[in-house]
Every structure is written in structure tokens, then in C-alpha cells.
Design a protein around this motif. Structure first.
Motif, PDB file in Angstrom:
ATOM      1  N   VAL A  33     -10.375  12.390   4.441  1.00 47.13           N
ATOM      2  CA  VAL A  33      -9.837  11.316   4.809  1.00 47.13           C
ATOM      3  C   VAL A  33      -8.312  11.063   5.060  1.00 47.13           C
ATOM      4  CG1 VAL A  33      -9.476   8.575   4.135  1.00 47.13           C
ATOM      5  CG2 VAL A  33     -11.615   9.816   4.009  1.00 47.13           C
ATOM      6  N   GLY A  57      -8.581   5.432  -1.767  1.00 39.85           N
ATOM      7  CA  GLY A  57      -9.654   4.430  -1.636  1.00 39.85           C
ATOM      8  C   GLY A  57     -11.118   5.113  -1.335  1.00 39.85           C
ATOM      9  N   ALA A  58     -11.173   5.729  -0.536  1.00 38.05           N
ATOM     10  CA  ALA A  58     -12.505   6.424   0.088  1.00 38.05           C
ATOM     11  C   ALA A  58     -13.117   7.228  -1.131  1.00 38.05           C
ATOM     12  CB  ALA A  58     -12.593   7.278   0.970  1.00 38.05           C
ATOM     13  N   CYS A  76      -5.549   5.574   1.609  1.00 41.59           N
ATOM     14  CA  CYS A  76      -6.715   5.294   2.288  1.00 41.59           C
ATOM     15  C   CYS A  76      -7.867   6.455   1.762  1.00 41.59           C
ATOM     16  CB  CYS A  76      -6.500   5.616   3.853  1.00 41.59           C
ATOM     17  SG  CYS A  76      -5.998   4.267   4.646  1.00 41.59           S
ATOM     18  N   VAL A  82      -6.641  10.611   8.824  1.00 42.56           N
ATOM     19  CA  VAL A  82      -5.859   9.449   8.770  1.00 42.56           C
ATOM     20  C   VAL A  82      -4.252   9.742   9.221  1.00 42.56           C
ATOM     21  CG1 VAL A  82      -4.760   7.451   7.645  1.00 42.56           C
ATOM     22  CG2 VAL A  82      -7.277   7.913   7.345  1.00 42.56           C
ATOM     23  N   GLN A 130       0.921   4.383  -3.058  1.00 39.99           N
ATOM     24  CA  GLN A 130       0.650   5.972  -3.033  1.00 39.99           C
ATOM     25  C   GLN A 130       1.346   6.552  -4.029  1.00 39.99           C
ATOM     26  OE1 GLN A 130      -0.383   6.519   1.828  1.00 39.99           O
ATOM     27  NE2 GLN A 130       1.905   6.368   1.225  1.00 39.99           N
ATOM     28  N   PRO A 174       0.877  -1.219   0.051  1.00 37.59           N
ATOM     29  CA  PRO A 174       0.051  -0.154  -0.034  1.00 37.59           C
ATOM     30  C   PRO A 174       0.825   1.315  -0.032  1.00 37.59           C
ATOM     31  CG  PRO A 174      -0.190  -0.837   2.106  1.00 37.59           C
ATOM     32  CD  PRO A 174       0.724  -2.149   1.218  1.00 37.59           C
ATOM     33  N   SER A 205      -1.946   7.004   4.655  1.00 27.02           N
ATOM     34  CA  SER A 205      -2.974   7.949   4.602  1.00 27.02           C
ATOM     35  C   SER A 205      -3.399   8.338   3.235  1.00 27.02           C
ATOM     36  CB  SER A 205      -2.570   9.162   5.521  1.00 27.02           C
ATOM     37  OG  SER A 205      -1.344   9.843   4.780  1.00 27.02           O
ATOM     38  N   THR A 231     -11.969  12.732  -0.316  1.00 28.70           N
ATOM     39  CA  THR A 231     -10.719  12.357  -0.412  1.00 28.70           C
ATOM     40  C   THR A 231      -9.632  12.863   0.707  1.00 28.70           C
ATOM     41  OG1 THR A 231     -11.068  11.630  -2.688  1.00 28.70           O
ATOM     42  CG2 THR A 231      -8.742  11.692  -2.077  1.00 28.70           C
ATOM     43  N   LEU A 289      -1.049   2.429   9.517  1.00 29.59           N
ATOM     44  CA  LEU A 289      -2.173   3.131   8.830  1.00 29.59           C
ATOM     45  C   LEU A 289      -2.062   4.533   8.605  1.00 29.59           C
ATOM     46  CD1 LEU A 289      -5.026   2.565   7.877  1.00 29.59           C
ATOM     47  CD2 LEU A 289      -6.006   3.469  10.161  1.00 29.59           C
TER      48      LEU A 289
END
Length: 452
Positions: free
Chosen positions: A183, A205-206, A202, A187, A28, A24, A199, A180, A195
Motif C-alpha cells: 500500500v 492504516g491498511a 495509508c 500510494v 507518520q 496525517p 503514503s 502494508t 494522498l
């Protein structure tokens, strides 16, 4: 200093975290660079009136060139490469020059000029140790600062839906981009551990899920993309025209200064130290070689990616294993176009919401670099005048419309060119005075006035 081979820390350049932890963090970087990588060849092909097949071919070669240039910078071959956590790829800074050359001389004219430009870039790298003193923090920092500022309009246009979008500025676009961004902020500021480092992914993804709900995701590029593609040597030929070569050489030299700024921002923002001569030498040499070699296969010139520098500065994740995974994915996407096509389904508002904070980090890294020098009146003058003229001309492009075509071509397309020229020239011409020197001058002036 090199760490032990057993390190698994993402904060160690030689660290090798688990694949599931690195993936992940790699995504990014991929998502930050993918749209720029595919957009540049699309713009160029539109300028030269190329076919759909040529457009797809140039996109795939751009992905391969980006992957190989990044791997060279991470792992090096001899003296080639910086051995720093930096992502390189086909650069936006070249677009105005590429389109102008392409409109007059076609794709072969671009590639011929690019071959010479890449060689010149390598020559700059060979002599960089002798001339590096000409680029102190006040100059390199000003360039990085302008890089960050010049990216804001790209991010905001992305947030609003992308330039040319029929629904530019719609409520749906802004909702997706702001969700976006929210979030990413939540995060990065309130989460902990792994996590927190992820960020950006994440937020993407949202935003992607919300954009699917609004019907903004188009999967047709995936279906249209072929399963396999390979670059062809000299498929588009090489032509050499003096005007094209001059324009390309100028922008390649300017890009070398941008690379100095980006690599400096990487070490300062991500590794809390200054850039070494060896790293700078290898980085410029490697980028010049990749730019020259890419021209032989139809790949466009490569550059350091400032948005990825911002991610490194923001997360402090410097493991080359993480960045190498991103490069390997780009390489696979270059040979298997359907993989790359999946990345292009991400709507512009999602990318804008995720990257605007990253561009802000680039700006602040530039500020950090500048303040490593004394903020004397001399240095303040260099920074302020460079900012005022570069961003002013960028905001009012018609102000230089009457300049000769070559100058208009080089200056009008990028504020980085103006900022580099002004900061570099003023640093050479203005007397080198410290804060102590300036205070002494003021006291002497006060004494003389009192005596008068």
C-alpha cells in the motif's frame, strides 16, 4: 530564507498548513518513532530488574524528553536547536552501552554517566565549527549509509513479528507486513497530491485493519495505562563511576557524529542544500542539553531519529508545524499515558512494512552525501573499508568477543561506531589526492615503466 507568514505549504519550513492536512503527515512521524521511544526504556528496565511502575515511568519520561528535544530543534531557544525539520528522541544507538552500564551499576549509574555524556556532547557542539572540516561528505555520508544499512535487520525483524515473538516469521506476520509495504508503494508511486504525501499512514492504516482481522492487536496496554503521570526530579538518583562515564562519553561523541550525518541527510534529502555551521552548532548543543537534563528526571539520552529523516527525504515535507504536531502529541502522551498506549497497540509487522522503505531512503541519502565528494581511489577506499569492517563485525559479533570489556561494549553494539572511527581516521591519514592527481600519478608511472 524565511518565507512569509501566510505560507501554508508543507514544503516550506515556515509553512503552516491546515490542521486536517498536517495531522496525517504528523502521524507518520509519530508511528515511525513511537516503538523505538518506548522500547529503549523497556529494555533498560529489564536489564536493571526494575518494577512495572518504574517501566511505565521511564516510558512516559522518554515520551516527554522526545517531545521537548524535538520542539527545541524546531523552534530553538537562543543558540540551542538546529531550526531544521528533524525529530529527536530516546535513541536505539545507546542501548548496548545502557544495558551494560545498567547491569553493573543500575539505573542511577546510567543516569550519572549520561549527565556527563550530555555535557561532553555540548562541548563537541561548541567546537564543531573548528573541527567540522574533519567530517567532509565522504565521512558524514559513510556514517549515514551505515545507519541505513544497520536498520534493515530491525525492519525485517519487525516484518516477521518482532524479536522474541512466539510466531516469528508466520504467514500472518508476513501477510500483514507485505500488504502494508504494498500500500505504501502503490500510494507513493501512483497517487497524487496530498494522498501521495500520506503514503506511509495509508499503509499503516491498511496493515492495522488486516492485523485486527488476524487478531494481532492487543488493547490491554490501553486499559493498564494510568490517565495522568508527571516526571519527578532526581527520583532515581545519580551515581558516577569511571568505567560507566568513559563508555557513555564515547557513545555520546559517536552519537554527535551520527547527528551530523542525520542533519546533513535532512538538508540534502529534504531541502536540497548543505547543512550550515549554525544549524549543526545549534543541533549538537540542543541535543547535548536535552541528554544532560533528561538524566535529572530519569529520561534516557536523546538522539536524532534516522527513520524520520528518511520520511523527510521521501516526502519532502519540511513544515515544522507538521513535525511540531507530532512532538505535541508525544508530549500529551507523556503526561496522559493512555494516549501513548494506543500507539503501542500497532503490531510490529505493520511498523516493519511501513518503515523498511524509509530505511532504504536513509541509505540512498548516504550515497548522495558520499558522491558530493570525488570518487577518487582515496575516497573509495575510505567508504569501502568502513562499510566492510563495520557491517562485517556487526554480522559476526563473536569476532570481537576477546577484546577488553569497554571496547567490546562500545564497538560490538553498533556498526556506526566502527564506521565513524574508520572513516574519520582514514580521512586524516590518507593523502588527499583528487581524481586529477591520481590520473597524473598513473601517467607518471606509465612513463617510468616505458623508460625502464
Amino acid at each position: 530564507m524565511k518565507s512569509t507568514n501566510t505560507s501554508k505549504s508543507v514544503f516550506d519550513f515556515y509553512g503552516k498548513p491546515s490542521f486536517l492536512k498536517a495531522l496525517p503527515l504528523s502521524l507518520q512521524h509519530i508511528l515511525a518513532m513511537i516503538m523505538g521511544t518506548v522500547t529503549v526504556p523497556i529494555i533498560v528496565i529489564g536489564t536493571v530488574d526494575g518494577s512495572l511502575a518504574e517501566k511505565m515511568a521511564l516510558i512516559q519520561i522518554a515520551l516527554v524528553a522526545s517531545a521537548l528535544s524535538t520542539l527545541l530543534q524546531l523552534y530553538t531557544i537562543g543558540k540551542l536547536g538546529a531550526k531544521l525539520p528533524a525529530i529527536f528522541g530516546v535513541g536505539f544507538a545507546y542501548v548496548p552501552t545502557l544495558t551494560a552500564i545498567g547491569a553493573q551499576y543500575g539505573l542511577s549509574g546510567i543516569l550519572g554517566a549520561q549527565l556527563i555524556g550530555g555535557i561532553v556532547m555540548m562541548i563537541v557542539g561548541l567546537f564543531i565549527k573548528r573541527i567540522r572540516y574533519l567530517f567532509p561528505p565522504v565521512v558524514a555520508g559513510t556514517v549515514v549509509l551505515v545507519i541505513g544499512l544497520s536498520l534493515y535487520d530491525i525492519a525485517v525483524n519487525y516484518m516477521a513479528g518482532g524479536v522474541g515473538s512466539p510466531n516469528l516469521g508466520s504467514m500472518e506476520n508476513w501477510a500483514v507486513s507485505l500488504v502494508t509495504l504494498l500500500v505504501v508503494l502503490l500510494v507513493s508511486q501512483f497517487a497524487t497530491g496530498f494522498l501521495k504525501l500520506a503514503s506511509i499512514i495509508c499503509g499503516i492504516g491498511a496493515g492495522y485493519l488486516l492485523s485486527m482481522y488476524f487478531g494481532m492487536v492487543d488493547f490491554s496496554p490501553v486499559g493498564a495505562a494510568p490517565w495522568f503521570s508527571t516526571p519527578t526530579f532526581l527520583e532515581y538518583g545519580l551515581e558516577f563511576h569511571a568505567a560507566a562515564i568513559i563508555s557513555m562519553v564515547i557513545i555520546c561523541v559517536i552519537n554527535s557524529v551520527q547527528t551530523i550525518g542525520d542533519l546533513s541527510a535532512t538538508t540534502v534529502g529534504g531541502m536540497d542544500r548543505e547543512l550550515s555551521d549554525k544549524e549543526l552548532f545549534g543541533g549538537l548543543l540542543g541535543n547535548g542539553l536535552c541528554t544532560a537534563t533528561s538524566s535529572l528526571f530519569g529520561g534516557l539520552p536523546t538522539s536524532s531519529y534516522s527513520q524520520n529523516v528518511g520520511i523527510v527525504a521521501m516526502t519532502k515535507v519540511i513544515s515544522r508545524y507538521v513535525l511540531a504536531l507530532a512532538a505535541i502529541f508525544m508530549l500529551i502522551a507523556g503526561f496522559i499515558p493512555k494516549f501513548g498506549a494506543i500507539m503501542t497497540t500497532i503490531p510490529f509487522p505493520v511498523l516493519g512494512g511501513a518503515t523498511i522503505i524509509v530505511f532504504g531512503m536513509i541509505t540512498m541519502t548516504g550515497v548522495q552525501l558520499i558522491t558530493k565528494d570525488e570518487m577518487s581511489s582515496r575516497n573509495v577506499t575510505i567508504v569501502s573499508l568502513s562499510l566492510a569492517l563495520s557491517m562485517g563485525i556487526y554480522a559476526v559479533p563473536d569476532s570481537i568477543a576477546q577484546l577488553p570489556d569497554v571496547l567490546n561494549l562500545v564497538i560490538g553494539g553498533s556498526p556506526i561506531v566502527v564506521a565513524t572511527f574508520i572513516s574519520f581516521t582514514l580521512n586524516l591519514l590518507l593523502p588527499k589526492k583528487t581524481l586529477a592527481d591520481e590520473e597524473h600519478e598513473r601517467r607518471q608511472t606509465e612513463i617510468q615503466m616505458n623508460e625502464a
